[in-house]
Design a protein around this motif. Structure first.
Motif, PDB file in Angstrom:
ATOM      1  N   ALA A  28       0.827  -1.206   0.000  1.00  0.00           N
ATOM      2  CA  ALA A  28       0.000   0.000   0.000  1.00  0.00           C
ATOM      3  C   ALA A  28       0.863   1.257   0.000  1.00  0.00           C
ATOM      4  N   GLY A  29       1.934   1.232  -0.772  1.00  0.00           N
ATOM      5  CA  GLY A  29       2.822   2.383  -0.806  1.00  0.00           C
ATOM      6  C   GLY A  29       3.998   2.185   0.128  1.00  0.00           C
ATOM      7  N   CYS A  30       4.606   3.269   0.564  1.00  0.00           N
ATOM      8  CA  CYS A  30       5.776   3.217   1.434  1.00  0.00           C
ATOM      9  C   CYS A  30       5.511   2.303   2.627  1.00  0.00           C
ATOM     10  N   PHE A  31       6.315   1.270   2.764  1.00  0.00           N
ATOM     11  CA  PHE A  31       6.026   0.248   3.761  1.00  0.00           C
ATOM     12  C   PHE A  31       6.197   0.693   5.198  1.00  0.00           C
ATOM     13  N   TRP A  32       6.916   1.773   5.459  1.00  0.00           N
ATOM     14  CA  TRP A  32       7.084   2.232   6.836  1.00  0.00           C
ATOM     15  C   TRP A  32       5.731   2.557   7.474  1.00  0.00           C
ATOM     16  N   GLY A  33       4.925   3.338   6.770  1.00  0.00           N
ATOM     17  CA  GLY A  33       3.629   3.746   7.314  1.00  0.00           C
ATOM     18  C   GLY A  33       2.626   2.614   7.362  1.00  0.00           C
ATOM     19  N   VAL A  34       2.692   1.695   6.406  1.00  0.00           N
ATOM     20  CA  VAL A  34       1.757   0.574   6.374  1.00  0.00           C
ATOM     21  C   VAL A  34       1.999  -0.324   7.588  1.00  0.00           C
ATOM     22  N   GLN A 115       6.836   0.194  -7.369  1.00  0.00           N
ATOM     23  CA  GLN A 115       7.102  -0.321  -6.028  1.00  0.00           C
ATOM     24  C   GLN A 115       6.090   0.197  -5.005  1.00  0.00           C
ATOM     25  N   TYR A 116       5.316   1.231  -5.356  1.00  0.00           N
ATOM     26  CA  TYR A 116       4.319   1.821  -4.448  1.00  0.00           C
ATOM     27  C   TYR A 116       2.893   1.431  -4.813  1.00  0.00           C
ATOM     28  N   ARG A 117       2.743   0.399  -5.638  1.00  0.00           N
ATOM     29  CA  ARG A 117       1.405  -0.019  -6.060  1.00  0.00           C
ATOM     30  C   ARG A 117       0.611  -0.623  -4.903  1.00  0.00           C
ATOM     31  N   SER A 118      -0.685  -0.684  -5.107  1.00  0.00           N
ATOM     32  CA  SER A 118      -1.601  -1.305  -4.152  1.00  0.00           C
ATOM     33  C   SER A 118      -1.759  -2.770  -4.537  1.00  0.00           C
ATOM     34  N   GLY A 119      -1.535  -3.669  -3.580  1.00  0.00           N
ATOM     35  CA  GLY A 119      -1.640  -5.084  -3.904  1.00  0.00           C
ATOM     36  C   GLY A 119      -1.962  -5.953  -2.708  1.00  0.00           C
TER      37      GLY A 119
END
Length: 189
Positions: A28-34, A115-119
């Motif tokens: 869901a984008g930058c993995f730090w925030g997810v 690399q910032y796609r939603s999946g």
């Protein structure tokens, strides 16, 4: 029961997984925030662990720098280990669709690139069914038919470098994508 996940650099890292635990993998984008959002939301509700890493591409042992170049096929992702007797896969996916914008191709906020796609990367046929059903519901009820989230079988997982794990806990003033916040959607019908 223990699982083995690959880490950057090619050596597998043994990660203890509690008996009966299940795995969910989302991008869901930058993995730090997810990772940070899932930990905050489900810390006391059956979430055992959340790791950041790379999935979806064909490059072995990807590094952060290589993934950020956008040519590895990998997405920055979060892998969740949870207790299915306390927390359901459906709950995780509903939160996933509340906490990011699944309507932009290869983008979250100012972060752009594949690399910032939603999946959603499913680990079983049951997860695939749930992912497709939830995606259809949120697309109709919350996102007005604009969801572009990929739903794919999980390929090999690669742990991100150690400095990315728990990044926002270690760096409270660190970058967090502005599109990562919980939207006040009504309950799904």
């Amino acid at each position: 029961m223990s699982g083995v996940s690959s880490s950057s650099g090619g050596s597998p890292t043994a990660t203890p997984i509690p008996e009966g635990a299940e795995k969910a993998t989302v991008a869901a984008g930058c993995f730090w925030g997810v990772e940070h959002a899932f930990r905050k939301k489900f810390a006391d509700s059956g979430l055992y662990d959340a790791r950041v890493g790379y999935i979806g591409g064909d490059v072995a042992n990807p590094s952060y720098r290589a993934v950020c170049g956008g040519n590895t096929g990998h997405a920055e992702a979060t892998q969740l280990i949870y207790d299915p007797t306390q927390l359901s896969y459906s709950q995780l996916l509903e939160f996933f669709y509340r906490m990011h914008d699944p309507t932009t191709v290869d983008q979250q906020g100012p972060d752009r690139g594949p690399q910032y796609r939603s999946g959603i990367f499913f680990h079983s046929p049951e997860q695939e069914t749930i992912a497709r059903d939830i995606t259809k519901s949120v697309d109709e009820q919350w996102w007005s038919g604009r969801v572009v989230t990929e739903i794919l079988p999980a390929k090999e997982w690669w742990d991100a470098e150690e400095y990315h794990q728990l990044y926002l806990d270690r760096n409270p003033m660190g970058y967090e994508c502005p599109s990562h916040f919980t939207r006040p959607f009504p309950e799904l019908k």
